[in-house]
Design a protein around this motif. Structure first.
Motif, short mmCIF file in Angstrom:
data_model
loop_
_atom_site.label_atom_id
_atom_site.label_comp_id
_atom_site.label_asym_id
_atom_site.label_seq_id
_atom_site.Cartn_x
_atom_site.Cartn_y
_atom_site.Cartn_z
N PHE A 63 19.50 -12.63 -6.45
CA PHE A 63 18.36 -13.33 -7.03
C PHE A 63 17.10 -12.53 -6.76
O PHE A 63 16.92 -11.98 -5.67
N VAL A 64 16.23 -12.49 -7.77
CA VAL A 64 15.00 -11.70 -7.66
C VAL A 64 13.84 -12.54 -8.18
O VAL A 64 13.93 -13.12 -9.28
N ILE A 65 12.75 -12.61 -7.41
CA ILE A 65 11.58 -13.38 -7.79
C ILE A 65 10.43 -12.43 -8.11
O ILE A 65 10.16 -11.48 -7.36
N ASP A 66 9.76 -12.69 -9.22
CA ASP A 66 8.62 -11.88 -9.61
C ASP A 66 7.47 -12.06 -8.62
O ASP A 66 7.16 -13.18 -8.20
N GLY A 67 6.83 -10.96 -8.25
CA GLY A 67 5.69 -11.02 -7.34
C GLY A 67 4.47 -11.64 -8.01
O GLY A 67 4.39 -11.77 -9.23
N TRP A 68 3.50 -12.03 -7.17
CA TRP A 68 2.33 -12.68 -7.72
C TRP A 68 1.10 -12.38 -6.88
O TRP A 68 1.08 -11.40 -6.14
N VAL A 69 0.08 -13.21 -6.98
CA VAL A 69 -1.22 -12.91 -6.39
C VAL A 69 -1.11 -12.75 -4.88
O VAL A 69 -0.56 -13.61 -4.20
N GLY A 70 -1.67 -11.66 -4.39
CA GLY A 70 -1.67 -11.39 -2.96
C GLY A 70 -1.79 -9.91 -2.71
O GLY A 70 -1.38 -9.10 -3.54
N ASP A 71 -2.36 -9.56 -1.58
CA ASP A 71 -2.52 -8.15 -1.23
C ASP A 71 -1.25 -7.61 -0.60
O ASP A 71 -0.69 -6.60 -1.03
N VAL A 72 -0.75 -8.31 0.41
CA VAL A 72 0.46 -7.89 1.11
C VAL A 72 1.68 -8.64 0.59
O VAL A 72 2.75 -8.08 0.42
N PRO A 117 19.69 -15.72 -0.21
CA PRO A 117 18.71 -14.64 -0.02
C PRO A 117 18.16 -14.20 -1.36
O PRO A 117 18.77 -14.44 -2.41
N TYR A 118 17.01 -13.58 -1.33
CA TYR A 118 16.41 -13.09 -2.57
C TYR A 118 15.54 -11.88 -2.28
O TYR A 118 15.17 -11.61 -1.13
N ARG A 119 15.23 -11.17 -3.33
CA ARG A 119 14.27 -10.06 -3.25
C ARG A 119 13.12 -10.34 -4.20
O ARG A 119 13.24 -11.14 -5.12
N SER A 120 12.02 -9.68 -3.95
CA SER A 120 10.86 -9.82 -4.83
C SER A 120 10.20 -8.46 -4.96
O SER A 120 10.09 -7.71 -3.98
N TYR A 121 9.80 -8.13 -6.18
CA TYR A 121 9.13 -6.87 -6.48
C TYR A 121 7.73 -7.15 -7.03
O TYR A 121 7.47 -8.23 -7.59
N PRO A 122 6.80 -6.21 -6.86
CA PRO A 122 5.44 -6.45 -7.37
C PRO A 122 5.46 -6.85 -8.85
O PRO A 122 6.28 -6.37 -9.63
N HIS A 123 4.54 -7.73 -9.20
CA HIS A 123 4.47 -8.23 -10.58
C HIS A 123 4.41 -7.08 -11.58
O HIS A 123 5.08 -7.11 -12.62
N VAL A 124 3.63 -6.07 -11.28
CA VAL A 124 3.46 -4.96 -12.22
C VAL A 124 4.76 -4.20 -12.41
O VAL A 124 5.01 -3.63 -13.48
N ALA A 125 5.65 -4.21 -11.40
CA ALA A 125 6.93 -3.51 -11.53
C ALA A 125 7.77 -4.11 -12.65
O ALA A 125 8.46 -3.39 -13.39
N GLY A 126 7.70 -5.43 -12.80
CA GLY A 126 8.45 -6.08 -13.87
C GLY A 126 7.98 -5.65 -15.24
O GLY A 126 8.79 -5.49 -16.17
#
Length: 558
Positions: A63-72, A117-126
């Motif tokens: 499972f992969v969740i799209d990243g969102w607002v945040g610096d870190v 468990p899941y992974r998440s990548y920076p929004h722009v990566a998508g």
């Protein structure tokens, strides 16, 4: 390997990629006539989407969740059933030039009572992954530049190869939301309360600017304010550029920019101001791209470009970039905005493992048609494409529902209202039916092989993402699809396509010698596409509804 990509925030969606093939992408706005841009507030939506395709969450490998607002990192507050949970993900943009595919790994994605468990990548990566991996460049194994200009970010340029991706630079310090924000200061959508946000406003303005003309004095005002407040080497401008993750600061700077522009443009017509602002941004984009390409002449191979993010829905900018001749080919996916983020984040995970391999996909991978209860006053009868073409040739619109829904924001013949384009009144009628402003265009859907005779350039445009001029000799023949500036938001489709809308166009051409129809989305105002014939009949603003072989018509006795 099954990878499930999840976009939780606006344009919420669930996508499943299996062994490099897109199985489905379910955007929440296309369920049950949900509001446009619907988010996923409850993780049960993921369980439901999988179950509709015969899968359990335990059948998914990752499972992969799209990243969102945040610096870190980003943070999401969602429900799983009745339980409220917090998930953490990757930030909006990558923290370092080489870390686009650096993941945030988490645990606690609660699905059907079990934690995954899941992974998440920076929004722009998508955006990068969905644009490049669906492109013909990926299929051919060729590298490409990738422009991403989305939401509260400056336009970011990447270079993508099969085994690597590199962030090159931001082209200039302007957020793309400025385009829509301008509509709160000038024109028919001007308002005193500018804290709300209409995500559809940019598209409306792209239509509205056809009423105006470019005024170089206005362009110069915007240029001076841009240089002074956003691009200069001053404390004010440096502070604006310092933290691209501080959306409040970026928003405040843009409001200040427009407040200053209002004071200097009091005597100018709103339509000219917005037309000039459009061109100002277009010139910034082309100039920024040209300067960047001069810096990266050492990249070998073809000059290809992918465009993603909200900016890629601006067909005029797409066409302007293509017309510069800076690139051998330009690709825009049919879901360049956040409607493609679930697909993109799934493919970010695959790219991190296997590289940027091509995705096997179809634009018709959305939800299947449902079976609902059609109101009793509607009668059904079998109707083939010849019979439907006859109804259309009689100047009667038809709601046309066929197969699985389109991905992305554009109706492409799966969830469309179709009509003859031969009368100018039809555009007004369709805009009235859709509760849209009079200046909004209605798009043509045209057989691909005949498009060059009617439009310029008329090149294949299957996803309605470039601008085309209507040839002079055709403007009086198809006035309903000719915009105020003579352009058309063209969609082309091959006459050999197996999709029902192509077969309908062939039959309509036989009757009329006109190879195109009006095409606008079939939906309630402010909602996603109709999910079944029942919803279209309950709406009832078009008297004929065709749904996978059956023609529903309202009884004259009612």
């Amino acid at each position: 390997m099954r990878i499930c990509g999840i976009k939780l925030t606006h344009d919420g969606a669930v996508a499943l990629v299996e062994d490099g093939r897109l199985v489905f992408c379910i955007e929440q706005e296309k369920r049950s006539n949900n509001p446009r841009y619907q988010s996923i507030n409850n993780l049960d939506a993921i369980v439901v989407a999988l179950a509709e395709h015969g899968l359990d969450p335990r059948d998914v490998d990752q499972f992969v969740i799209d990243g969102w607002v945040g610096d870190v990192q980003s943070q999401f507050q969602v429900f799983s059933g009745a339980e409220r949970i917090t998930l953490k993900g990757a930030p909006y943009v990558e923290r370092h030039p080489e870390s686009l595919l650096a993941s945030h790994d988490g645990f606690g994605l609660m699905l059907d009572g079990k934690a995954f468990p899941y992974r998440s990548y920076p929004h722009v990566a998508g955006h990068v992954a969905s644009a490049y991996c669906t492109s013909p460049f990926a299929k051919a194994g060729h590298p490409a530049f990738c422009l991403v200009w989305d939401g509260g970010m400056f336009p970011r340029l990447y270079y993508v190869e099969r085994r690597s991706v590199r962030f090159l630079e931001c082209l200039f310090p302007m957020v793309v939301t400025a385009y829509g924000l301008a509509g709160y200061y000038f024109g028919p959508y001007k308002q005193a309360n500018r804290k709300s946000w209409d995500r559809g406003l940019a598209g409306k303005l792209m239509a509205y600017i056809a009423l105006g003309s470019v005024d170089e004095d206005i362009v110069e005002v915007f240029r001076e304010l841009y240089e002074e407040r956003l691009a200069a080497d001053t404390e004010l401008a440096r502070r604006y550029r310092a933290d691209i993750n501080d959306w409040d600061s970026l928003s405040a700077a843009m409001h200040d920019f427009f407040d200053a522009s209002v004071l200097r443009l009091e005597t100018k017509a709103a339509e000219d101001i917005l037309a000039s602002f459009h061109v100002f941004l277009e010139r910034l984009l082309i100039r920024g791209m040209a300067i960047a390409l001069q810096r990266y002449t050492y990249f070998e191979g073809s000059r290809n470009l992918c465009i993603a993010g909200g900016c890629a829905l601006n067909i005029k900018w797409n066409s302007a970039l293509r017309a510069t001749g800076m690139f051998d080919a330009v690709w825009v996916p049919p879901f360049p905005n956040d409607s493609g983020s679930a697909i993109g984040t799934a493919f970010s995970a695959l790219a991190a493992h296997k590289g940027f391999v091509p995705l096997e996909w179809s634009v018709y991978s959305g939800p299947a048609l449902l079976r609902g209860d059609v109101p009793s006053e509607w009668n059904a009868a079998p109707c083939n494409m010849r019979g439907l073409a006859t109804i259309l040739a009689a100047n009667k619109p038809v709601v046309f529902l066929s197969g699985r829904a389109e991905l992305g924001p554009r109706a492409l013949g799966g969830r469309s209202i179709l009509a003859a384009a031969t009368s100018a009144e039809m555009k007004d009628h369709l805009n009235n039916v859709k509760l849209r402003e009079h200046f909004r265009p209605v798009a043509p859907i045209c057989l691909e092989d005949r498009a060059p005779d009617i439009f310029s350039p008329g090149t294949p445009d299957p996803y309605m993402l470039f601008d085309h001029q209507t040839r002079t000799e055709w403007r009086d023949k198809i006035p309903a699809v000719v915009h105020l500036d003579g352009t058309a938001r063209l969609q082309t489709i091959s006459r050999t396509s197996q999709h029902k809308v192509a077969q309908l166009l062939v039959e309509y051409e036989k009757l009329t010698d006109i190879p195109l129809l009006c095409n606008t989305s079939a939906n309630l105002h402010g909602r996603g596409f109709f999910s079944d014939a029942a919803a279209a009949c309950q709406w009832g603003r078009v008297e004929h509804v065709w749904c996978d072989g059956l023609l529903w018509t309202k009884s004259l006795d009612n």
